[in-house]
Design an enzyme around this catalytic site. Sequence first.
Site, PDB file in Angstrom:
ATOM      1  N   HIS A 147      85.721   9.459  73.146  1.00  0.00           N
ATOM      2  CA  HIS A 147      84.814   9.462  72.228  1.00  0.00           C
ATOM      3  C   HIS A 147      85.286   9.091  70.852  1.00  0.00           C
ATOM      4  CE1 HIS A 147      81.968  10.878  75.004  1.00  0.00           C
ATOM      5  NE2 HIS A 147      82.846  11.873  75.286  1.00  0.00           N
ATOM      6  N   CYS A 175     100.364  36.709  46.446  1.00  0.00           N
ATOM      7  CA  CYS A 175     101.794  36.829  46.091  1.00  0.00           C
ATOM      8  C   CYS A 175     102.432  38.243  46.558  1.00  0.00           C
ATOM      9  CB  CYS A 175     101.693  36.923  44.704  1.00  0.00           C
ATOM     10  SG  CYS A 175     100.869  35.530  43.811  1.00  0.00           S
ATOM     11  N   GLU A 219      95.596  25.615  68.644  1.00  0.00           N
ATOM     12  CA  GLU A 219      96.463  26.763  68.204  1.00  0.00           C
ATOM     13  C   GLU A 219      97.776  25.924  68.345  1.00  0.00           C
ATOM     14  OE1 GLU A 219      98.659  29.938  66.781  1.00  0.00           O
ATOM     15  OE2 GLU A 219      96.699  28.928  66.575  1.00  0.00           O
ATOM     16  N   LYS A 277     100.301  25.272  64.858  1.00  0.00           N
ATOM     17  CA  LYS A 277     101.713  25.710  65.011  1.00  0.00           C
ATOM     18  C   LYS A 277     102.501  24.652  64.534  1.00  0.00           C
ATOM     19  CE  LYS A 277     101.281  29.419  64.644  1.00  0.00           C
ATOM     20  NZ  LYS A 277      99.892  29.907  64.566  1.00  0.00           N
ATOM     21  N   GLU A 319     102.188  23.568  60.778  1.00  0.00           N
ATOM     22  CA  GLU A 319     102.444  24.654  59.970  1.00  0.00           C
ATOM     23  C   GLU A 319     103.977  24.590  59.769  1.00  0.00           C
ATOM     24  OE1 GLU A 319     100.659  28.903  59.804  1.00  0.00           O
ATOM     25  OE2 GLU A 319     100.541  28.216  62.081  1.00  0.00           O
ATOM     26  N   ASN A 368      98.747  40.042  41.474  1.00  0.00           N
ATOM     27  CA  ASN A 368      98.265  39.503  42.685  1.00  0.00           C
ATOM     28  C   ASN A 368      96.748  38.976  42.917  1.00  0.00           C
ATOM     29  OD1 ASN A 368      97.971  38.268  45.211  1.00  0.00           O
ATOM     30  ND2 ASN A 368      98.252  40.210  46.301  1.00  0.00           N
ATOM     31  N   GLY A 369      96.269  37.886  42.781  1.00  0.00           N
ATOM     32  CA  GLY A 369      94.730  37.577  42.790  1.00  0.00           C
ATOM     33  C   GLY A 369      94.551  36.321  42.039  1.00  0.00           C
ATOM     34  N   TRP A 384     102.773  32.965  44.886  1.00  0.00           N
ATOM     35  CA  TRP A 384     102.056  31.782  45.462  1.00  0.00           C
ATOM     36  C   TRP A 384     101.009  31.415  44.666  1.00  0.00           C
ATOM     37  CZ3 TRP A 384      97.527  29.608  47.176  1.00  0.00           C
ATOM     38  CH2 TRP A 384      97.807  28.514  48.123  1.00  0.00           C
ATOM     39  N   LYS A 430     101.896  34.295  54.065  1.00  0.00           N
ATOM     40  CA  LYS A 430     101.399  34.889  55.210  1.00  0.00           C
ATOM     41  C   LYS A 430     100.027  35.497  55.204  1.00  0.00           C
ATOM     42  CE  LYS A 430     102.020  37.173  59.186  1.00  0.00           C
ATOM     43  NZ  LYS A 430     102.002  35.742  60.498  1.00  0.00           N
ATOM     44  N   ARG A 439     105.092  36.290  51.584  1.00  0.00           N
ATOM     45  CA  ARG A 439     103.664  36.328  50.875  1.00  0.00           C
ATOM     46  C   ARG A 439     103.457  35.069  50.089  1.00  0.00           C
ATOM     47  NH1 ARG A 439     100.959  40.774  51.869  1.00  0.00           N
ATOM     48  NH2 ARG A 439      99.494  40.454  50.133  1.00  0.00           N
TER      49      ARG A 439
END
Length: 612
Positions: free
Chosen positions: A508, A2, A485, A489, A492, A100-101, A74, A607, A27
């Site tokens: 395979h 958060c 990557e 991207k 996301e 936050n946590g 969050w 983030k 965040r």
Amino acid sequence: MCGIVAYTGPREAYPVILKGLKRLEYRGYDSAGVALSEEAGIAVHKKKGKVSQLEESLIGKPLNAQSGIGHTRWATHGEPSDRNAHPHRSSNGKLALVHNGIIENFASLKRELVNKGYSFESDTDTEVLLKFIEDIYNHQSESLEEAVRIALRRVVGAYVIILLNEEDPGTLIAARKGSPLVIGIGKGEHFLASDASPIIEYTKEVVYINDYEMAIVKPDELILKNLGNDKVTPFITQLDMELAAIEKGGFEHFMLKEIFEQPTTVFDCLRGRLDAKEGTITMGGVDPHLDKLTNASRIIMLACGTSWHAGLVAEYVFEELCRIPVEVEYASEFRYRNPVVREGDIILAISQSGETADTLVAMDMAKKHGAFLFGVVNVVGSSISRMSNAGAYTHAGPEIGVASTKAFTAQLAVLMMIAIKVAYAKGTIDQKRYLHLIGELDAVPGKIETILESKERIQKTAERYKDARDFLYLGRGYNFPIALEGALKLKEISYIHAEGYPAAEMKHGPIALVEETLPVVFVATKDAYHEKILSNAQEIKARKGKVIAVISEGDDAFAFLADETLPVPAADELIAPLLTVIPLQLLAYYIGNAKGLDVDKPRNLAKSVTVE
Ligand code: AGP
């Protein structure tokens, strides 16, 4: 995960807090809220959704206060909603708290409180912590500060908390363990926040709060103590970032701005370290430990997400150049897998934010087994940089877009400089190769500039494939991690299902997915694997798959075969990942943008993942 902001001083607190929450919204953006010490007592305003929705709901309301706390969430415990939004209020209404946590033992604490007759408005662990503090304050301790200290000694988990007290309106009580907290020192005022971005426009003098520290903050006083009630001398540092660095600078989104910053950020990352004229690499954090690195029996890369992909590229580079065995570990798995860590092992922890909980706890575990911790981090003063025995900053500047772009290329540049330096010191590469690779790295910023000039071409490709249901990304060798990557991207930013694979693995299994509506992105610049990956592309074409290929300029063979090509300038195969990722960052951006999505704040993401 958060974002927390607080203020005490002569200014109107609400505008300071609101602006700060907007800066920290990357965040977490499930809900937002403020609590203000007004004349009539503490006023709490909170709302599900983005900070802008909270702001709208408060237009026209009297919000006069000189101190307050704010939060952008969050969600972990309790779904995104008005009642689960922070700040939470105590039963007597006289205390308000933002957090936050995660409080891991909140269920047992809650049971204790329910047995004492407490009731709860929300489903959050935070409200339980607040009422636990309130109960101690009412029954056990003289001061609120003491009550907080007693409570925190019984709490299991991670937290930054900031408390507002109606009986002492100008005083904020804050504490930290595991989540980030920085305090900005002004003239007769103090600013508290999860990172420096809400503080930079008011002061550059900051104090980073350490684990198990509490801060009692008044407009003109800052007292630091540990949970043992011993005073701690604040260590004041100067912020070296500019406000402009955290503004959009005319770009539509931070992500696009940060993609276009890469010629500069890679240059900044090399500057003062890589000297192509002198043919030298000087790294203040590496040089004193060169012996340790050259004699390392093993290097273990610890990271998450995009940083893990940087570690995977580095595995190929370190093994190729330094002949040191490398393992690339998902920090969250490594932490609980009971891995074999030996004396002599070097842990290379890679992180943009420097606050990723999984990486932090994995480092802590490896440290207990005697490993040497080397951090590759972007955020100066962050927890991972402070836990490391040594390290190198990536100097990419603040990265606001949730999807990591410029921090990734800066991570690659730092890891490659370390590998080239260690290999030359170790004698596993000769001077010719050493100077060649230095020259190749030095040329990267200019080559990225060239790729960015082809943005229209990439945007057109994005337009053509934005409605695809799935994507596959394929690469070999150094480009395999870049395929991963690229897929990350796209996931996301566009919410399209995408998978990255070693190209040869297709046969395979995954090749069963190929049909004419499936775009398959090849990361296929000229290298030792080129013939192989060309035939992999032919296998896809044979099954009518659509081939989009990132290729080296002038690669006619692939250009002939592919439906779309995204050329990049030629480069040594080892350095190529610094170039091949750029078209993939832009492809994801343009597809997400074409779908009208919030590319800077994608759904369900944040983030910095500060909880396990
Ligand atoms: C990447 O775009 C994501 N934001 C995410 O995967 C990120 O890389 C991961 O959470 C690790 O973060 P860190 O580099 O700050 O430790």
